[in-house]
Design a protein around this motif. Sequence first.
Motif, short mmCIF file in Angstrom:
data_model
loop_
_atom_site.label_atom_id
_atom_site.label_comp_id
_atom_site.label_asym_id
_atom_site.label_seq_id
_atom_site.Cartn_x
_atom_site.Cartn_y
_atom_site.Cartn_z
N GLU A 111 2.83 36.08 -24.46
CA GLU A 111 3.05 37.27 -23.64
C GLU A 111 4.50 37.74 -23.72
O GLU A 111 4.77 38.93 -23.64
N THR B 258 0.49 40.58 -16.57
CA THR B 258 0.66 39.38 -17.38
C THR B 258 0.21 38.13 -16.62
O THR B 258 0.12 38.13 -15.39
N HIS C 94 2.07 35.60 -16.43
CA HIS C 94 3.28 35.24 -15.68
C HIS C 94 3.27 35.88 -14.29
O HIS C 94 3.62 35.22 -13.30
N GLN C 95 2.90 37.15 -14.22
CA GLN C 95 2.87 37.85 -12.93
C GLN C 95 1.85 37.20 -11.99
O GLN C 95 2.12 37.02 -10.80
N ASN D 141 -2.17 46.12 -17.54
CA ASN D 141 -0.92 45.56 -18.10
C ASN D 141 -0.29 44.50 -17.20
O ASN D 141 0.91 44.47 -17.00
#
Length: 102
Positions: free
Chosen positions: A95, A18, A20-21, A16
């Motif tokens: 996302e 993303t 973005h992370q 899990n």
Amino acid sequence: MSDSRATFREARLRHNITLHQLIKDTNIDPRAVILLDQQNQGTPEHIDRLLASLSRLSGTEYSRRTKNIRALTFKLHPDYESITPDETAAQLAAELHPTNDK
């Protein structure tokens, strides 16, 4: 004989994590992150940095040494231009607002 190792994307989704992370953690151009996620390719430096980030964020070691990711393609000059600004924006927006198509 089937290969039980995950692709980068499969491992990312399993934990899990993303896009973005990964972008925030590595400060790598979003196109490079998306290219690895979608097409399993990148520069050796980008791949190593993204595997290290995946390891930090997931708590599971992923690296070339552990050989637990499959289908990586190392390129000196990946085609980052193949990831358009619209596609980058769409991937990142998807996302934030996932659909229930799964």
